[in-house]
Design a protein around this motif. Structure first.
Motif, short mmCIF file in Angstrom:
data_model
loop_
_atom_site.label_atom_id
_atom_site.label_comp_id
_atom_site.label_asym_id
_atom_site.label_seq_id
_atom_site.Cartn_x
_atom_site.Cartn_y
_atom_site.Cartn_z
N THR A 69 2.96 -7.50 -3.39
CA THR A 69 4.42 -7.94 -3.79
C THR A 69 4.29 -9.08 -4.70
O THR A 69 5.08 -8.84 -5.75
CB THR A 69 5.37 -7.97 -2.83
OG1 THR A 69 5.53 -6.77 -1.82
CG2 THR A 69 6.76 -8.10 -3.19
N TYR A 295 7.22 0.86 -5.43
CA TYR A 295 7.62 0.19 -4.16
C TYR A 295 6.87 0.84 -2.90
O TYR A 295 6.52 0.23 -1.94
CB TYR A 295 8.98 0.29 -4.14
CG TYR A 295 9.73 -0.79 -4.71
CD1 TYR A 295 9.25 -1.63 -5.94
CD2 TYR A 295 11.23 -1.04 -4.51
CE1 TYR A 295 9.72 -2.55 -6.43
CE2 TYR A 295 11.88 -2.07 -5.45
CZ TYR A 295 11.33 -2.50 -6.23
OH TYR A 295 11.86 -3.56 -7.27
N CYS A 299 4.48 -0.88 -0.31
CA CYS A 299 4.79 -1.23 1.01
C CYS A 299 3.83 -0.82 1.90
O CYS A 299 3.25 -0.99 2.77
CB CYS A 299 6.11 -0.43 1.38
SG CYS A 299 7.55 -1.48 0.68
#
Length: 378
Positions: A69, A295, A299
């Protein structure tokens, strides 16, 4: 799920965004890429001072200890500025591979140098015949006492002309396309027997073709570990490149939308034409799809999901980035009219970078085939 960034990640994102806005406009960027190195050493030192070069390295090595991230938020903002400094090549590729190898004093010193901005690195994995296949390696390594001697050719090595050290994949045993028998070696960029031919890619990056003839090298891993480490690095870098591409897509969409609001034809803004509004919606949706897949991939990596599941997410992301990049880039150029093709406008430069990202580590068609094969196998 909560997709909000932490306070530290938001501060990091804002820091890069401020640099791009205040110090890296299109004119400044053109001056940077025009010099021989293709980037600014002054900017590189600033990156070190701001702590950006430490992000992917563990705290035990003096780094920030960031994850996927943290890298994503940095790369997205660098993409919006079309930043040319070799964060991918030197920090994520060279530094990432170093961090994955066994601990040694030299390894730790090199990573410390990367963090301080005093060491530049490159990774030479591709060869003239290999295209996107990392296991297609002709470069040979022959043991010479405690060291090795490398002979072969490497193609389109990012940051090779500015690198102090280069990590080279070479075959210790086996045939040309065998997955076993590949190791990674560390060589000095100015070693005897190593020659470099500089060239520029279409997005103005300085790369080099490298010829090695009995070049002294130090082994970084075992004979059968090199390919696995390269694939691990490739996965991490594909996600980072996707984040950069997302930043570029968002920038192109914003620029094109603003142009459509101000450019007039038949006495009205062209943005009032319903057909063009539909096309802008299509490009917006394409970038949002890329964001969603990005994303998802990040994740899955940070949550430590199954290896095959992570790989499928990353492959799907690469496919979508390639296809969406062509759509958004093509529409941006067309809606800007003839100006979209000129070097004086930033649109064409962003599009060329998107096309380069699509080709890196395998284009959308290649990755779609890999995705299909992985899905059938599972």
């Amino acid at each position: 799920m909560n997709f909000d960034f932490s306070e530290e990640q938001q501060m990091l994102k804002d820091s890069v965004a401020r640099f791009v806005q205040d110090e890296y406009d299109f004119e400044a960027r053109n001056k940077v890429v025009a010099n021989e190195a293709g980037f600014s050493q002054e900017n590189w030192q600033k990156f070190a001072e701001l702590g950006w070069l430490s992000i992917p390295f563990s705290e035990t090595l003096g780094g920030f200890g960031g994850g996927a991230t943290d890298t994503m938020v940095v790369m997205e903002e660098l993409g919006k500025g079309l930043v040319a400094e070799p964060f991918i090549a030197s920090v994520l590729m060279f530094g990432g591979l170093l961090q994955s190898t066994a601990q040694s004093d030299e390894r730790d010193a090199l990573i410390g140098g990367i963090i301080e901005g005093s060491v530049q690195g490159a990774v030479a994995y591709a060869e003239p015949q290999s295209r996107f296949e990392m296991q297609d390696v002709r470069c040979r390594a022959e043991q010479d006492g405690d060291a090795y001697r490398l002979s072969g050719e490497k193609s389109l090595v990012l940051n090779a002309m500015s690198a102090d050290k280069i990590i080279v994949s070479a075959r210790v045993s086996g045939e040309q396309s065998d997955e076993q028998g590949i190791a990674l070696f560390l060589v000095d960029a100015n070693a005897e027997g190593l020659s470099k031919t500089s060239l520029r890619t279409m997005d103005a990056q300085v790369v080099a073709n490298i010829a090695l003839e009995n070049v002294t090298a130090i082994a970084l891993c075992g004979a059968n570990e090199g390919l696995a480490l390269l694939k691990q690095m490739r996965q991490q870098v594909i996600v980072a490149l996707a984040a950069e591409a997302l930043g570029i897509m968002e920038k192109l969409n914003a620029t094109t939308l603003e142009y459509c609001k101000t450019r007039k034809q038949f006495g009205v803004a062209i943005g009032s034409f319903q057909a063009l509004q539909h096309r802008m919606v299509d490009t917006f949706m394409a970038s949002e799809q890329c964001k969603s897949l990005l994303y998802r991939a990040v994740c899955s990596i940070e949550q430590g999901e199954d290896v095959a599941n992570i790989e499928k997410n990353v492959l799907a992301l690469k496919v979508m980035v390639g296809k969406a990049g062509k759509l958004i880039g093509g529409e941006a150029i067309q809606l800007h009219g003839g100006m979209g093709m000129t070097d004086e406008l930033d649109v064409g430069h962003y599009v060329r970078r998107l096309l380069t990202i699509n080709a890196a580590f395998g284009d959308a068609d290649y990755q779609q085939q890999r995705f299909a094969e992985l899905s059938l196998a599972s």
